[in-house]
Scaffold this motif. Structure first.
Motif, PDB file in Angstrom:
ATOM      1  N   LEU A  41       0.845  -1.184   0.000  1.00  0.00           N
ATOM      2  CA  LEU A  41       0.000   0.000   0.000  1.00  0.00           C
ATOM      3  C   LEU A  41       0.880   1.232   0.000  1.00  0.00           C
ATOM      4  CD1 LEU A  41      -2.623  -1.029   2.738  1.00  0.00           C
ATOM      5  CD2 LEU A  41      -2.764  -1.372   0.261  1.00  0.00           C
ATOM      6  N   ARG A  42       0.464   2.257  -0.731  1.00  0.00           N
ATOM      7  CA  ARG A  42       1.210   3.513  -0.781  1.00  0.00           C
ATOM      8  C   ARG A  42       0.295   4.653  -0.338  1.00  0.00           C
ATOM      9  NH1 ARG A  42       5.841   3.657  -4.027  1.00  0.00           N
ATOM     10  NH2 ARG A  42       6.827   1.598  -4.019  1.00  0.00           N
ATOM     11  N   GLY A  43       0.801   5.517   0.516  1.00  0.00           N
ATOM     12  CA  GLY A  43       0.029   6.651   0.985  1.00  0.00           C
ATOM     13  C   GLY A  43       0.720   7.316   2.158  1.00  0.00           C
ATOM     14  N   ALA A  44       0.003   8.224   2.810  1.00  0.00           N
ATOM     15  CA  ALA A  44       0.562   8.936   3.961  1.00  0.00           C
ATOM     16  C   ALA A  44      -0.551   9.341   4.901  1.00  0.00           C
ATOM     17  CB  ALA A  44       1.333  10.172   3.494  1.00  0.00           C
ATOM     18  N   ASP A  45      -0.263   9.285   6.199  1.00  0.00           N
ATOM     19  CA  ASP A  45      -1.209   9.718   7.238  1.00  0.00           C
ATOM     20  C   ASP A  45      -2.557   9.015   7.137  1.00  0.00           C
ATOM     21  OD1 ASP A  45       0.691  11.566   8.212  1.00  0.00           O
ATOM     22  OD2 ASP A  45       0.071  13.041   6.709  1.00  0.00           O
ATOM     23  N   GLY A  46      -2.517   7.734   6.804  1.00  0.00           N
ATOM     24  CA  GLY A  46      -3.736   6.952   6.742  1.00  0.00           C
ATOM     25  C   GLY A  46      -4.546   7.107   5.472  1.00  0.00           C
ATOM     26  N   GLN A  47      -4.098   7.948   4.558  1.00  0.00           N
ATOM     27  CA  GLN A  47      -4.829   8.152   3.308  1.00  0.00           C
ATOM     28  C   GLN A  47      -4.132   7.395   2.181  1.00  0.00           C
ATOM     29  OE1 GLN A  47      -7.893   9.630   2.578  1.00  0.00           O
ATOM     30  NE2 GLN A  47      -7.421   8.429   0.743  1.00  0.00           N
ATOM     31  N   LEU A  48      -4.829   6.436   1.624  1.00  0.00           N
ATOM     32  CA  LEU A  48      -4.277   5.612   0.561  1.00  0.00           C
ATOM     33  C   LEU A  48      -4.135   6.430  -0.725  1.00  0.00           C
ATOM     34  CD1 LEU A  48      -3.535   2.622  -0.134  1.00  0.00           C
ATOM     35  CD2 LEU A  48      -5.883   2.373  -0.942  1.00  0.00           C
ATOM     36  N   GLU A  49      -3.051   6.188  -1.443  1.00  0.00           N
ATOM     37  CA  GLU A  49      -2.817   6.848  -2.723  1.00  0.00           C
ATOM     38  C   GLU A  49      -2.699   5.847  -3.867  1.00  0.00           C
ATOM     39  OE1 GLU A  49       0.649   9.222  -2.216  1.00  0.00           O
ATOM     40  OE2 GLU A  49      -0.255  10.533  -0.700  1.00  0.00           O
ATOM     41  N   ALA A  50      -2.179   4.647  -3.576  1.00  0.00           N
ATOM     42  CA  ALA A  50      -1.993   3.649  -4.624  1.00  0.00           C
ATOM     43  C   ALA A  50      -1.735   2.290  -3.993  1.00  0.00           C
ATOM     44  CB  ALA A  50      -0.825   4.033  -5.536  1.00  0.00           C
ATOM     45  N   VAL A  51      -1.911   1.241  -4.785  1.00  0.00           N
ATOM     46  CA  VAL A  51      -1.532  -0.105  -4.358  1.00  0.00           C
ATOM     47  C   VAL A  51      -0.586  -0.675  -5.401  1.00  0.00           C
ATOM     48  CG1 VAL A  51      -3.753  -0.437  -3.197  1.00  0.00           C
ATOM     49  CG2 VAL A  51      -3.439  -1.307  -5.534  1.00  0.00           C
ATOM     50  N   THR A  52       0.346  -1.491  -4.938  1.00  0.00           N
ATOM     51  CA  THR A  52       1.260  -2.186  -5.833  1.00  0.00           C
ATOM     52  C   THR A  52       0.903  -3.662  -5.814  1.00  0.00           C
ATOM     53  OG1 THR A  52       3.041  -0.602  -5.363  1.00  0.00           O
ATOM     54  CG2 THR A  52       3.667  -2.701  -6.358  1.00  0.00           C
ATOM     55  N   LEU A  53       0.707  -4.245  -6.996  1.00  0.00           N
ATOM     56  CA  LEU A  53       0.353  -5.654  -7.092  1.00  0.00           C
ATOM     57  C   LEU A  53       1.612  -6.517  -7.052  1.00  0.00           C
ATOM     58  CD1 LEU A  53      -2.367  -5.492  -9.893  1.00  0.00           C
ATOM     59  CD2 LEU A  53      -2.638  -5.216  -7.417  1.00  0.00           C
ATOM     60  N   THR A  54       1.413  -7.806  -6.860  1.00  0.00           N
ATOM     61  CA  THR A  54       2.560  -8.713  -6.759  1.00  0.00           C
ATOM     62  C   THR A  54       3.347  -8.798  -8.065  1.00  0.00           C
ATOM     63  OG1 THR A  54       1.029 -10.553  -7.240  1.00  0.00           O
ATOM     64  CG2 THR A  54       1.570 -10.143  -4.930  1.00  0.00           C
ATOM     65  N   ASP A  55       2.720  -8.415  -9.191  1.00  0.00           N
ATOM     66  CA  ASP A  55       3.464  -8.428 -10.465  1.00  0.00           C
ATOM     67  C   ASP A  55       4.192  -7.112 -10.715  1.00  0.00           C
ATOM     68  OD1 ASP A  55       1.473  -6.639 -11.128  1.00  0.00           O
ATOM     69  OD2 ASP A  55       0.614  -7.826 -12.745  1.00  0.00           O
ATOM     70  N   GLY A  56       4.136  -6.208  -9.734  1.00  0.00           N
ATOM     71  CA  GLY A  56       4.835  -4.932  -9.846  1.00  0.00           C
ATOM     72  C   GLY A  56       3.999  -3.789 -10.361  1.00  0.00           C
ATOM     73  N   THR A  57       2.795  -4.063 -10.826  1.00  0.00           N
ATOM     74  CA  THR A  57       1.925  -3.007 -11.347  1.00  0.00           C
ATOM     75  C   THR A  57       1.472  -2.094 -10.208  1.00  0.00           C
ATOM     76  OG1 THR A  57       1.101  -4.481 -13.069  1.00  0.00           O
ATOM     77  CG2 THR A  57      -0.199  -2.500 -12.601  1.00  0.00           C
ATOM     78  N   ARG A  58       1.533  -0.794 -10.448  1.00  0.00           N
ATOM     79  CA  ARG A  58       1.081   0.171  -9.450  1.00  0.00           C
ATOM     80  C   ARG A  58      -0.195   0.846  -9.956  1.00  0.00           C
ATOM     81  NH1 ARG A  58       4.693   4.999  -6.598  1.00  0.00           N
ATOM     82  NH2 ARG A  58       3.030   5.824  -5.271  1.00  0.00           N
TER      83      ARG A  58
END
Length: 223
Positions: free
Chosen positions: A115-132
């Motif tokens: 999971l990508r984000g800051a202060d509890g707010q999600l911005e993106a997810v990265t999949l196991t194949d590397g896709t963001r």
């Protein structure tokens, strides 16, 4: 009944209401987003919160499909992520058609690695194949595990661990287990509607059944 510190309690009736725990993805920082941008249910408040946002729903069952449709109808841009190659293996044809009708994107063979984000707010997810993929909210519909490991084989349970009651347990009333005087209410009960309001209603019903059970144990002429 014995407590974990070794104390024993004698009781004529017991109500099991230990609930269930949502299945989680094994992500180290998941707790930082839970309740803010990661959720396990999709109701009116969540639909309003997510309107016009990019939303991911993780899961391949009917509950995931229903949530994705609900959120899309509320104006969210929804992508359904699931790990199988064919969604028809786990979801009804009707819901698959509803996903198409409301413009829900479906991505097969997808599992979240980060999971990508800051202060509890999600911005993106990265999949196991590397896709963001950019998402502001994530909904997890991976099923639930009942909190029944401590029960052992005292009462009958379904293969998935939820407590059997009523006809399925050979009992007279809806909430009674295979052992007279032991009842189950709420999420821990097999076949129950996994919603707070339903659990509250079953809890109130269980109290009534307990009184009836206790009354039946009284010797004739004693009140």
């Amino acid at each position: 009944m014995r407590l974990e510190e070794g104390h024993g309690i004698a009781a004529l009736a017991v109500v099991l209401a230990t609930g269930a725990e949502y299945r989680r993805v094994p992500l180290e920082d998941l707790h930082e987003y839970e309740g803010t941008s990661v959720f396990y249910a999709a109701g009116p408040p969540e639909a309003q919160l997510c309107g016009a946002s990019r939303v991911a729903v993780l899961g391949g069952g009917n509950s995931a499909g229903q949530a994705a449709v609900w959120l899309a109808r509320g104006g969210a841009l929804v992508t359904l992520l699931h790990r199988r190659t064919d969604l028809r293996e786990t979801m009804s044809d009707y819901l698959i058609r509803e996903l198409e009708r409301y413009g829900v994107a479906v991505r097969d063979r997808s599992e979240i690695a980060e999971l990508r984000g800051a202060d509890g707010q999600l911005e993106a997810v990265t999949l196991t194949d590397g896709t963001r993929l950019p998402f502001s909210f994530l909904f997890l519909f991976l099923g639930a595990l009942p909190c029944t490991g401590w029960l052992g084989d005292v009462v009958a349970r379904h293969d998935d661990g939820f407590v059997l009651t009523g006809e399925a347990a050979g009992a007279e009333n809806l909430l009674e287990t295979s052992v007279p005087g032991i009842l189950a209410a709420g999420d821990v009960r097999s076949g129950s509607t996994k919603r707070c309001a339903a659990a509250v209603g079953e809890g109130a019903m269980a109290v009534q059944f307990v009184h009836e059970h206790l009354a039946a144990q009284q010797p004739a002429g004693v009140s």
